[in-house]
Motif scaffolding. Sequence first.
Motif, PDB file in Angstrom:
ATOM      1  N   ALA A 253       0.872  -1.179   0.000  1.00 58.52           N
ATOM      2  CA  ALA A 253       0.000   0.000   0.000  1.00 58.52           C
ATOM      3  C   ALA A 253       0.908   1.228   0.000  1.00 58.52           C
ATOM      4  CB  ALA A 253      -0.894  -0.006   1.229  1.00 58.52           C
ATOM      5  N   THR A 254       0.834   2.012  -1.050  1.00 55.50           N
ATOM      6  CA  THR A 254       1.848   3.049  -1.243  1.00 55.50           C
ATOM      7  C   THR A 254       1.862   4.042  -0.090  1.00 55.50           C
ATOM      8  OG1 THR A 254       0.304   4.335  -2.596  1.00 55.50           O
ATOM      9  CG2 THR A 254       1.870   2.908  -3.747  1.00 55.50           C
ATOM     10  N   THR A 255       3.067   4.447   0.279  1.00 48.84           N
ATOM     11  CA  THR A 255       3.254   5.459   1.306  1.00 48.84           C
ATOM     12  C   THR A 255       3.118   6.839   0.687  1.00 48.84           C
ATOM     13  OG1 THR A 255       5.638   5.680   0.975  1.00 48.84           O
ATOM     14  CG2 THR A 255       4.881   3.902   2.435  1.00 48.84           C
ATOM     15  N   ASP A 256       2.991   7.843   1.542  1.00 51.92           N
ATOM     16  CA  ASP A 256       2.985   9.220   1.044  1.00 51.92           C
ATOM     17  C   ASP A 256       4.281   9.514   0.294  1.00 51.92           C
ATOM     18  OD1 ASP A 256       0.456  10.093   2.110  1.00 51.92           O
ATOM     19  OD2 ASP A 256       1.364  10.031   4.086  1.00 51.92           O
ATOM     20  N   ASN A 257       5.377   8.932   0.743  1.00 56.44           N
ATOM     21  CA  ASN A 257       6.650   9.157   0.074  1.00 56.44           C
ATOM     22  C   ASN A 257       6.756   8.379  -1.234  1.00 56.44           C
ATOM     23  OD1 ASN A 257       8.141  10.996   1.869  1.00 56.44           O
ATOM     24  ND2 ASN A 257       7.881   9.371   3.367  1.00 56.44           N
TER      25      ASN A 257
ATOM     26  N   SER B 219      -5.838  -7.071   4.787  1.00 59.60           N
ATOM     27  CA  SER B 219      -5.001  -7.339   3.621  1.00 59.60           C
ATOM     28  C   SER B 219      -4.368  -6.048   3.104  1.00 59.60           C
ATOM     29  CB  SER B 219      -5.840  -7.968   2.505  1.00 59.60           C
ATOM     30  OG  SER B 219      -6.770  -7.014   2.006  1.00 59.60           O
ATOM     31  N   THR B 220      -3.366  -6.221   2.257  1.00 56.98           N
ATOM     32  CA  THR B 220      -2.752  -5.062   1.593  1.00 56.98           C
ATOM     33  C   THR B 220      -3.786  -4.312   0.783  1.00 56.98           C
ATOM     34  OG1 THR B 220      -0.567  -6.093   1.512  1.00 56.98           O
ATOM     35  CG2 THR B 220      -1.019  -4.375  -0.098  1.00 56.98           C
TER      36      THR B 220
ATOM     37  N   ALA C 164      -6.784   0.676   0.076  1.00 51.47           N
ATOM     38  CA  ALA C 164      -8.037   1.372  -0.237  1.00 51.47           C
ATOM     39  C   ALA C 164      -8.487   2.318   0.869  1.00 51.47           C
ATOM     40  CB  ALA C 164      -9.138   0.349  -0.507  1.00 51.47           C
ATOM     41  N   ALA C 165      -7.913   2.189   2.063  1.00 53.13           N
ATOM     42  CA  ALA C 165      -8.379   2.971   3.215  1.00 53.13           C
ATOM     43  C   ALA C 165      -7.926   4.416   3.116  1.00 53.13           C
ATOM     44  CB  ALA C 165      -7.862   2.345   4.502  1.00 53.13           C
ATOM     45  N   ALA C 166      -8.809   5.324   3.485  1.00 50.02           N
ATOM     46  CA  ALA C 166      -8.475   6.747   3.545  1.00 50.02           C
ATOM     47  C   ALA C 166      -8.247   7.219   4.973  1.00 50.02           C
ATOM     48  CB  ALA C 166      -9.589   7.577   2.902  1.00 50.02           C
ATOM     49  N   HIS C 167      -8.822   6.506   5.936  1.00 50.39           N
ATOM     50  CA  HIS C 167      -8.689   6.868   7.341  1.00 50.39           C
ATOM     51  C   HIS C 167      -8.527   5.605   8.171  1.00 50.39           C
ATOM     52  CE1 HIS C 167     -10.870  10.334   5.585  1.00 50.39           C
ATOM     53  NE2 HIS C 167     -10.134  11.035   6.425  1.00 50.39           N
TER      54      HIS C 167
END
Length: 960
Positions: free
Chosen positions: A719-723, A897-898, A903-906
Amino acid sequence: MELPYHEDVSPGTGGLPPRAWCAGSDAASLSLNGSWRFRLSPGACGPDESFAADGFDAAAWDEVVVPGHWVLQGHGAPHYTNQQYPFPVDPPRVPTENPTGDHLRCFDLPADWPADGTAVLRFDGVESCARVWLNGTPLGDFKGSRLPHEFAVGHLLRPVDNVVAVRVHQWSSGSYLEDQDQWWLPGIFRDVTLLHRPAGAAGDFFTHASYDHEEGTGTLRVDCDVPGRVTVPELGVDVATGEGVTVPVEPWTAERPRLYDAVLSTPGERIALRVGFRTVALTGGLITVNGRPLLFRGVNRHEFHPDHGRALDLATMRADVMLMKQHNINAVRTAHYPPHPAFLDLCDELGLWVIDECDLETHGFMALGRGGNPVDDDRWTPALLDRAARTVERDKNHPSVIVWSLGNECGTGRGLRAMAAWIRERDPDRLLHYEGDPSCQDTDMYSRMYADHAEVERIGRGEDGGPEERRRLPFVLCEYAHAMGNGPGGLREYQDLFERYDRLQGGFVWEWIDHGLRHPEFGYAYGGDFGERPHDGNFVCDGLCFPDRTPSPGLLDYMQVIQPVRFTYDPVSGTVSVTNLYDFADLSELAFEWTYLMDGPDRAVSGPLDVPPELGPGESVELKLPEPPPAARGAETRLHVSAMICEETNWTALDHVVARADFAVTPRPPVPVATGARPRPCGYDLALGPGRFDVRTGELRAIGDVTLRAAPRLDVWRATTDNDDGAPWQPDTRYGPLWRDLGLDRMQHRLDDVESGDGALTVRTRVAPAARDLALRAVHRWTSDGEALRLTVSVTPEGDWQVPLPRLGIRLGLPAALGYAHWFGGGPGEAYPDTGSASCVSRWHRDVGGMQTPYVRPQENGARADVRWAELRTRSDGEGVRIVGDPAFWFTARPWSTEQLDAAAHRTDLVPGDTVWVHLDHGQRGIGTQSCGPGVLPQHELRVAPAEFAFTFTTVARER
């Protein structure tokens, strides 16, 4: 056209000149904090000003708490932007739709309120423009949200039924000067106080306390508008104001913040002072204090609380300073405005170097690339000078403040030059900072943001070019290592450069705390969660602490990187070297300990390490260690060394660890290869040792009595990081979007062959993204000795891979009942290739839920590095599955799961299911800091290349 006061470019009318903050006066004062009557109007030209008339009945109004923001108390909503103004850019005009809050506060004077002298009404912070009345009489108006403003009110006071009326506009001309990457939060958010001013009271005063490091003496002079005397009993000082005296003293530093209690006495007032003797200078091209160069190990700090916004109480401010000290931080840049003055009192007391920044940023003009920037428009210069004066005059008596900063991200202009000239004339004993002018005409240091490691090294070597005057200045990264989400990466490499080159005098991580506002649905809200437009999303959550001030893994990593003691170990000689990295202090406040730790329960021995307490800054000592104990057969042995506080302090508990390290004493023994057993049919399955497989697909169904929820399969996605995602303005490749475009988040698995031989089960697969000619060929070879099940994975890339992988390993699903993890490897928290400094190899245990890092915006998290083995159990001593890696691996276990994480925003989007998802990674890509800074360093990339790795699975019985 004559503009209304809130759009006029002037700083205000009717106020008194700025003066020093004074918390120790014996003159009477009355706090007007508390419940105020409140009415919100949609525009600045809505209701008339009759509410300010004497006798107005506001009983039907709502109430708000002051200090506070009305948008956090049920009236309107917060709005977050980074660079862009949230209103049309037409300086100095603002929209007609301008939320305006009318405030009323009734009060009586205390019975013992003095009848002589006069009084002032003080506002310490109002956003963004206010007009004030007392008992129906207008006092004036002001702008400059994070700055104090006072009005003379003695002639208007009466014993009872006094009424303060304040009209506050959310938007004003001042808003163009306050575009500071934070929530726009209108209201009276700092203290409101009535101050008695007796006849003969001190007006303004300026404490000058220098230190001569060669003579060991301090020179004290206190200038005061009203003649008086200054006494320092501990030093035997009794001198008239305006006169200097030189005496032997102990100096003030952030490491040893020595303060002397003093009293300033005038005919009408006694003021308690805390004097710290120190001299700040630019010496030989370096920033020095008391004759020694210093290294900033700093943070930028916005004022923030998840419930109260910028309305901070003293306990919260103290918590900030104590947390900074406890995590080895020695400096703070007050981004991008002066903090509450009590915060600087705490910096004096507990010890932090401070760059005190003016309440000024015009970033939106730079973002537009257009003219009209107020800092280069002479009409605005009085407002700029007013902000500079209110900053300097308020904070000039704090020894912790060693540098004034003109502001942030304003470009260049005549107004900034005028500010610099005024500050230098008013206070020549401090240095001046400003990042936005590359010529450095008006600064004492070359300051940059987010320069990458290679450029920082060129600067350290003096190979950066630029004006000759700039090349003679010290270099400071006023912002670096953007701490947004998982990260920042690359801290160790930056610190190595700071310590290698004298010119590099450290930096300030951006920033201290995530600005997530507590929210009933989202947990913590960020930009856009209140329906505001435009907004800049979760860019407001870029701190080393979570909103509740829980340290993030990034803060723990930073603490380790900047620790004030360095350890090195020589296994041949059995010695450890200890180096003092403090700038000023010796090691007399620390105690040291060694521990030999073996891979097994209760296998540790410890003892004291006799480090000379007088070891000075920069000095080292080499010490012989006791012989390590005989290792248990097949056990790996580690050496842990630590430095702990051994004297009571005002910022941490006894035995607080300030520095530590761990080293390999004996290598990890080879992992036994489980072979010899043969695959055999078992009903509709295939059995191999404790493993049960699908005979058609070769997928692992069970290990012993543990039925898998998902079979092991090759995995490359995180799950991609902000970086990973980076910032849109970044010139470098942003791999998060590129990975998605390539399809790494939806890889397709093709089964090519299942082969059951005499001693192995071999499964061949091809893993590839749709619409691409790239692939990873994976061979899964299963063997067993009857007790253990070994999986060897061989990966061969196909095609021309131009991008690194997010991760490379296998993923499997276990029943949620196996929700407790034990492991021997890095811990206790997460680590990635360029964020692993805080990771210490030991034996750890934690429930799977507790292994998650609760970033405000969910993303990849929770990997443990250098793991030799891991167990998933039903409880701490329950049955489960043991996994041994060959070589050591990255271990991640999650209750979701990944795909769900991605998909999560919060945080509240993540709900545990019936599966513990386990990632066993041979490699992970580094994190970097590309959410605003540079990306991942080449040595921390995960390049696509042939790879082979293995895992051995066994069942674990319940402990008796």
